[in-house]
Design an enzyme around this catalytic site. Structure first.
Site, PDB file in Angstrom:
ATOM      1  N   ILE A  34       0.272  56.641 -47.768  1.00 15.59           N
ATOM      2  CA  ILE A  34       0.841  55.226 -47.700  1.00 15.59           C
ATOM      3  C   ILE A  34      -0.363  54.185 -47.593  1.00 15.59           C
ATOM      4  CG2 ILE A  34       1.966  53.811 -46.001  1.00 15.59           C
ATOM      5  CD1 ILE A  34       3.977  56.075 -45.933  1.00 15.59           C
ATOM      6  N   TYR A 183       3.980  63.342 -31.328  1.00 13.05           N
ATOM      7  CA  TYR A 183       3.819  62.058 -32.435  1.00 13.05           C
ATOM      8  C   TYR A 183       4.957  61.242 -32.265  1.00 13.05           C
ATOM      9  CZ  TYR A 183       3.680  60.311 -37.200  1.00 13.05           C
ATOM     10  OH  TYR A 183       3.677  59.518 -38.441  1.00 13.05           O
TER      11      TYR A 183
END
Length: 304
Positions: A34, A183
């Site tokens: 990304i 995460y």
């Protein structure tokens, strides 16, 4: 991908058909996925792009690709390991003396599935995703405050919706270690950071976003089981990057309040109904205090 395709029917293409020549953008983790897709789209629109990457060889390949595909020569490379707070401080202090900055895009992240410590004794996911993002942003705030239409965009994840802020074990040292949940906790922390920064720095527009699940090298390497099951329905990197680009370049994004969480160009709730993931304000403030203490400690070590 289906979610993106249905949402994109309502997008206004002209929002991102803008010329950003003369504006300076810094994208962390810009050598793949990304980050690279975002950097490339900003470069196509004439922006000056600073790529902040850890791996020199891969970064140089990415830079070459962006320059070749866009024809934009104003692409600069900086090699920084975002899990190393002293390195971030050194980079930020040098950058402030040499460049201007309009938009910071905190995209770099990692999902390490076993508990691993950095050379500073920090748990690696926390060091990169939370402390690295905190230091990069707060160290560059003075530069951003001098800029017109300054923005900070942090790439989080919808995974954070399953986590309530937990400040009692920031380095995941207690109990069994689950990299996916660590995460997700870091991504919840990034949402809290964004909301707190929006209150503290009124001249900068802050936003945080979920890119949707995209087919990126990071997803392939850190979530192989998920990738195998979902690979035919994942978004492309460009689709994952679309909302980052929109937040970074469109005039529409800054008409909305600072501090919101976005998906597919729309602000969305940061908590699921009945999920009990809300935290008391004092815990959110405590997170900021702890990160600031870490930050100042490593700042003095970086200059010393």
């Amino acid at each position: 991908r289906g979610g993106y395709e249905s949402a994109s029917k309502h997008f206004n293409p002209s929002d991102v058909e803008v010329d950003v020549a003369g504006r300076s953008f810094l994208v962390t983790g810009a050598n793949s996925g990304i980050g690279k897709a975002t950097a490339k789209e900003i470069a196509r629109r004439g922006g000056t792009v600073h790529l902040v990457c850890r791996n020199k060889e891969r970064a140089e390949v990415a830079k070459e690709e962006i320059v070749t595909e866009t024809g934009n020569q104003n692409i600069f490379l900086h090699i920084v390991d975002l899990s190393n707070p002293k390195e971030i401080w050194k980079f930020a202090e040098k950058f402030q003396n040499e460049h201007k900055l309009n938009v910071l895009i905190n995209n770099a992240g990692c999902m390490v599935n076993n508990r691993e410590l950095t050379e500073d004794g920090l748990e690696k996911n926390f060091a990169t995703n939370t402390l690295g993002t905190y230091i990069m942003t707060t160290a560059l705030v003075p530069l951003l405050e001098k800029a017109a239409d300054a923005r900070v965009i942090t790439v989080s994840s919808g995974g954070m919706l399953v986590q309530k802020l937990n400040i009692s074990d920031l380095q995941s040292g207690n109990g069994p270690f689950d990299g996916t949940m660590v995460y997700a906790q870091n991504k919840r922390q990034q949402v809290v950071l964004t909301e707190q920064w929006a209150k503290a720095y009124r001249n900068i527009h802050f936003s945080v976003m979920h890119p949707g699940w995209a087919d990126t090298p990071a997803v392939r390497s850190s979530m192989p089981g998920f990738y195998e099951r979902m690979k035919n329905s994942l978004r492309t990197e460009a689709q994952g990057a679309d909302t980052v680009l929109w937040l970074a370049v469109s005039a529409e994004a800054t008409k909305l309040p600072s501090g919101l969480f976005f998906q597919d160009r729309q602000p969305v709730p940061t908590h699921l109904p009945l999920a009990y993931t809300h935290s008391p304000p004092e815990e959110e403030e405590k997170l900021m205090e702890v990160l600031e203490e870490f930050s100042q400690k490593f700042k003095s070590l970086s200059s010393g």
